[in-house]
Motif scaffolding. Structure first.
Motif, mmCIF file in Angstrom:
data_model
loop_
_atom_site.group_PDB
_atom_site.id
_atom_site.type_symbol
_atom_site.label_atom_id
_atom_site.label_comp_id
_atom_site.label_asym_id
_atom_site.label_seq_id
_atom_site.Cartn_x
_atom_site.Cartn_y
_atom_site.Cartn_z
ATOM 1 N N ARG A 38 0.840 -1.195 0.000
ATOM 2 C CA ARG A 38 0.000 0.000 0.000
ATOM 3 C C ARG A 38 0.876 1.246 0.000
ATOM 4 N NH1 ARG A 38 -3.395 1.226 3.886
ATOM 5 N NH2 ARG A 38 -1.959 0.485 5.459
ATOM 6 N N CYS A 39 0.384 2.287 -0.639
ATOM 7 C CA CYS A 39 1.127 3.534 -0.727
ATOM 8 C C CYS A 39 0.151 4.661 -1.033
ATOM 9 C CB CYS A 39 2.215 3.435 -1.802
ATOM 10 S SG CYS A 39 1.597 3.164 -3.472
ATOM 11 N N ALA A 71 3.313 2.730 2.739
ATOM 12 C CA ALA A 71 2.606 2.539 4.010
ATOM 13 C C ALA A 71 3.438 1.682 4.948
ATOM 14 C CB ALA A 71 1.261 1.874 3.770
ATOM 15 N N GLU A 117 3.173 -1.189 6.953
ATOM 16 C CA GLU A 117 2.199 -2.285 6.938
ATOM 17 C C GLU A 117 1.812 -2.763 8.332
ATOM 18 O OE1 GLU A 117 0.384 -3.326 4.485
ATOM 19 O OE2 GLU A 117 1.395 -2.122 2.987
ATOM 20 N N PRO A 156 -4.756 7.433 -2.467
ATOM 21 C CA PRO A 156 -4.425 6.078 -2.023
ATOM 22 C C PRO A 156 -4.134 5.179 -3.225
ATOM 23 C CG PRO A 156 -6.395 6.864 -0.924
ATOM 24 C CD PRO A 156 -6.079 7.846 -2.015
ATOM 25 N N THR A 172 -0.410 2.831 8.424
ATOM 26 C CA THR A 172 -0.434 4.277 8.224
ATOM 27 C C THR A 172 0.611 4.711 7.202
ATOM 28 O OG1 THR A 172 1.132 4.613 10.029
ATOM 29 C CG2 THR A 172 -1.216 4.696 10.585
ATOM 30 N N ILE A 173 0.419 5.915 6.700
ATOM 31 C CA ILE A 173 1.387 6.526 5.793
ATOM 32 C C ILE A 173 1.836 7.833 6.427
ATOM 33 C CG2 ILE A 173 1.753 7.545 3.522
ATOM 34 C CD1 ILE A 173 -0.312 5.550 2.443
#
Length: 108
Positions: free
Chosen positions: A15-16, A59, A61, A28, A65-66
């Protein structure tokens, strides 16, 4: 027909988020595959194809959160962006050419 790519791609579901001057807020995203000099992203929004660099924040993992204040991010250019018409999700896909001084050896 063989592909004419400089590097092999490896699958990822990292995720990023993409931060671009053309977007009002971070978009997102998820890395679908990666190579030392590029990314294939699945995004929630359309991003303009432009010669203005974008930042990709990965993110955490574990926390989910980012951290947009982090100095650790990837920088690249959106080379193409299109709506994914093959699926039902309504997501966009984008090809990112990473800006680096040397290819990342850990992604070969």
């Amino acid at each position: 027909m063989p592909e004419n790519r400089k590097f092999n791609r490896t699958a990822s579901l990292q995720r990023c988020a993409v931060v671009s001057p053309s977007l009002p807020s971070p978009c997102p995203a998820r890395i679908i595959n990666q190579s030392p000099d590029g990314l294939l992203l699945e995004l929630d929004c359309e991003v303009a194809v432009d010669d203005v660099p974008v930042n990709i924040y990965l993110a955490d993992e574990i926390r989910g959160t980012i951290d947009y204040e982090s100095s650790t991010f990837l920088t690249g250019f959106i080379r193409w962006c299109k709506k994914d018409t093959d699926g039902w999700s309504g997501f966009y896909q984008a090809g990112i050419q990473l800006v680096t001084t040397a290819p990342r050896k850990d992604w070969r």
